[in-house]
Design a protein around this motif. Structure first.
Motif, short mmCIF file in Angstrom:
data_model
loop_
_atom_site.label_atom_id
_atom_site.label_comp_id
_atom_site.label_asym_id
_atom_site.label_seq_id
_atom_site.Cartn_x
_atom_site.Cartn_y
_atom_site.Cartn_z
N ALA A 122 -13.39 -75.09 -25.55
CA ALA A 122 -13.04 -76.45 -25.17
C ALA A 122 -12.75 -76.57 -23.68
CB ALA A 122 -11.84 -76.93 -25.98
N CYS A 123 -12.23 -75.51 -23.08
CA CYS A 123 -11.86 -75.57 -21.66
C CYS A 123 -13.06 -75.84 -20.76
CB CYS A 123 -11.16 -74.29 -21.24
SG CYS A 123 -9.52 -74.11 -22.01
N GLU A 124 -14.26 -75.56 -21.25
CA GLU A 124 -15.46 -75.85 -20.48
C GLU A 124 -15.68 -77.35 -20.33
OE1 GLU A 124 -18.78 -73.88 -22.28
OE2 GLU A 124 -17.71 -71.98 -22.51
N ALA B 258 -3.78 -72.52 -22.15
CA ALA B 258 -4.70 -72.46 -23.28
C ALA B 258 -5.20 -71.03 -23.51
CB ALA B 258 -5.88 -73.39 -23.05
N GLY B 259 -5.14 -70.58 -24.73
CA GLY B 259 -5.62 -69.26 -25.09
C GLY B 259 -4.68 -68.14 -24.73
N ASP B 260 -3.56 -68.45 -24.10
CA ASP B 260 -2.59 -67.43 -23.70
C ASP B 260 -1.69 -67.15 -24.90
OD1 ASP B 260 -0.50 -65.92 -22.70
OD2 ASP B 260 -0.42 -66.99 -20.79
N GLU B 261 -2.01 -66.12 -25.64
CA GLU B 261 -1.28 -65.83 -26.87
C GLU B 261 0.18 -65.49 -26.59
OE1 GLU B 261 -1.70 -62.96 -30.85
OE2 GLU B 261 -3.27 -63.02 -29.33
N ASP B 262 0.43 -64.83 -25.49
CA ASP B 262 1.80 -64.47 -25.17
C ASP B 262 2.64 -65.71 -24.88
OD1 ASP B 262 3.83 -62.37 -24.53
OD2 ASP B 262 3.76 -63.35 -22.57
N GLY C 102 -8.39 -77.19 -14.17
CA GLY C 102 -6.97 -76.86 -14.12
C GLY C 102 -6.16 -77.27 -15.32
N SER C 103 -6.72 -78.12 -16.20
CA SER C 103 -5.91 -78.62 -17.32
C SER C 103 -5.60 -77.54 -18.34
CB SER C 103 -6.59 -79.82 -17.99
OG SER C 103 -7.71 -79.41 -18.76
N CYS C 104 -6.55 -76.67 -18.61
CA CYS C 104 -6.29 -75.61 -19.59
C CYS C 104 -5.28 -74.61 -19.04
CB CYS C 104 -7.60 -74.91 -19.96
SG CYS C 104 -8.50 -75.76 -21.27
N GLU D 5 -1.91 -81.19 -24.50
CA GLU D 5 -1.63 -79.98 -25.24
C GLU D 5 -2.77 -79.00 -25.03
OE1 GLU D 5 -1.42 -80.94 -29.42
OE2 GLU D 5 -3.24 -82.15 -29.33
N ALA D 6 -2.58 -77.77 -25.42
CA ALA D 6 -3.64 -76.78 -25.33
C ALA D 6 -4.64 -77.01 -26.46
CB ALA D 6 -3.05 -75.38 -25.42
N PRO D 7 -5.92 -76.78 -26.21
CA PRO D 7 -6.91 -76.94 -27.28
C PRO D 7 -6.90 -75.75 -28.22
CG PRO D 7 -7.98 -76.11 -25.31
CD PRO D 7 -6.53 -76.36 -24.94
N SER D 8 -7.51 -75.92 -29.38
CA SER D 8 -7.60 -74.81 -30.33
C SER D 8 -8.94 -74.10 -30.23
CB SER D 8 -7.40 -75.32 -31.77
OG SER D 8 -8.42 -76.25 -32.12
N ASN D 9 -9.96 -74.80 -29.72
CA ASN D 9 -11.29 -74.20 -29.62
C ASN D 9 -11.41 -73.44 -28.30
OD1 ASN D 9 -14.24 -73.94 -28.98
ND2 ASN D 9 -14.43 -74.96 -30.96
N GLU D 10 -11.81 -72.20 -28.38
CA GLU D 10 -11.87 -71.33 -27.21
C GLU D 10 -12.81 -71.88 -26.14
OE1 GLU D 10 -12.31 -66.54 -26.32
OE2 GLU D 10 -12.69 -67.36 -28.32
#
Length: 395
Positions: free
Chosen positions: A338-340, A352-356, A345-347, A331-336
């Motif tokens: 976290a992708c670090e 992840a972070g794509d509000e649209d 490529g997983s985010c 799933e996408a993370p909630s912490n901005e």
């Protein structure tokens, strides 16, 4: 109309939602009223040395399932809070288990969170005591499923979509529509699967939004009597082709491995396991869109270990822990940030972070009589009606 617009509209009716859901949960409720379980903490004290967690499978990994997958041990070493945990298969099960008073913290999806608030089983949280809350994506904070009347009732964990899983040997080309489990389900009679929960009625509603637009469905969790009847009828037709409804993800994994199931609703984490075992499966997000989840870590109103509970909410929201937990589950993370800490490529794969993109998923929400799509000229079927209908659908 973008679904984020519907989300905003839901926020305007949250007070009515709590009142309505309180009526659903009144029978058998053992604590609290309609405004959650008391006040948020104002300060923290000494750690109690233990904390009990109730969560979806894959949310609390301590290395016992896979020695390489462990974000619990670092928490225990850092805080001195020994973790015990239990997993559940549906939001209804989580809601019932929270009645026991055995758990300090629960990871709740949107079809359970407001019920927990209304029943007084969870308390508002003081986000000032959770430093890592600041790093959570703003579009996940203070939503209708994790806040009430301007008070936060937890910390967002991760979000994702319910996907269509299929056997790649029987479907050499990826299906593009949910019709393979609805109108065309008979082509694989006895080998179709569906999620075993009343909230699955919303999946049928999403399908009908696109294939029977004359019904006027604007929100799959806001169904008037006519719209609801259409969704229930579709699921009753589907029932003849269902081999097994699933709530235990391990059983769905086994069913796809043996070939007893060849197509149906699923989660990314299930595909991750099946891919690792070499099973001929894949998942796709069909053209009609889908339902999904945005989960929230919530603290029990009668928590025996509130300091360790707050420590867990802060820890699991940290970039490192949030990255590990959400990538493992799929799933996408909630912490901005976290992708670090996630694999390359997983985010991007989970937007992840794509509000649209996130706004295109119909997140699980508790159906109530006051229609969540903003209509006031009709009454919608509430969750008790969904529960009754689900029993009829399954027979």
């Amino acid at each position: 109309m973008k679904r984020m617009t519907h989300t905003a509209r839901r926020g305007a009716t949250v007070g009515l939602a709590i009142a309505s859901i309180a009526m659903l949960t009144a029978c058998g409720t053992t604590s609290g009223g309609t405004d959650g379980g008391g006040e948020a903490a104002t300060e923290l004290g000494e750690m109690e040395g233990q904390v009990s967690l109730l969560a979806w499978p894959g949310y609390v990994e301590d290395g016992s399932n896979d020695p390489e997958v462990d974000w619990v041990t670092p928490f225990e070493e850092e805080t001195g809070c020994k973790v015990t945990s239990k997993t559940y298969g549906t939001s209804d099960e989580a809601f019932s288990l929270m009645k026991t008073g055995d758990y300090d913290v629960v990871a709740a999806s949107g079809d359970a969170s407001l019920r927990l608030v209304a029943a007084g089983d969870v308390a508002p949280v003081n986000t000032d005591l959770i430093p890592n809350y600041e790093g959570i994506y703003d579009f996940l904070k203070m939503q209708s499923w994790n806040s009430v009347d301007g008070e936060a009732y937890g910390v967002p964990h991760g979000y994702g979509a319910n996907l269509l899983m299929y056997n790649t040997e029987l479907f050499p080309e990826a299906p593009t529509s949910w019709d393979v489990v609805f109108d065309k389900a008979s082509e694989n009679a006895g080998k179709v699967t569906a999620y075993d929960s009343p909230i699955y009625i919303a999946d049928a509603a999403v399908y009908l939004m696109h294939h029977q637009p004359e019904l006027g469905i604007e929100n799959p969790y806001a169904l008037d009597e006519e719209q609801f009847a259409a969704a229930v009828d579709l699921l009753k037709e589907q029932r003849a082709s269902i081999g097994e409804y699933w709530s235990d993800y391990l059983k769905e994994i086994q069913a796809f491995e043996t070939g007893d199931t060849v197509v149906g609703t699923s989660w990314q984490v299930i595909q991750n396991v099946l891919e690792g075992s070499g099973a001929p499966t894949a998942v796709v997000l069909p053209e009609e869109g889908t339902t999904g989840w945005s989960d929230t870590w919530m603290i029990a109103s009668e928590s025996k270990n509130p300091n360790c509970a707050y420590a867990w909410l802060n820890y699991i929201a940290s970039p490192e822990a949030n990255a590990a937990a959400t990538e493992y589950f799929g799933e996408a993370p909630s912490n901005e940030a976290a992708c670090e800490f996630r694999s390359e490529g997983s985010c991007e794969a989970f937007h992840a972070g794509d509000e649209d993109y996130a706004s295109q998923i119909w997140y699980w929400s508790t159906p109530i009589a006051e229609c969540l799509d903003g209509r006031t000229d009709v009454e919608c079927v509430d969750y008790s009606g969904w529960t009754e209908a689900w029993s009829e659908i399954k027979g």
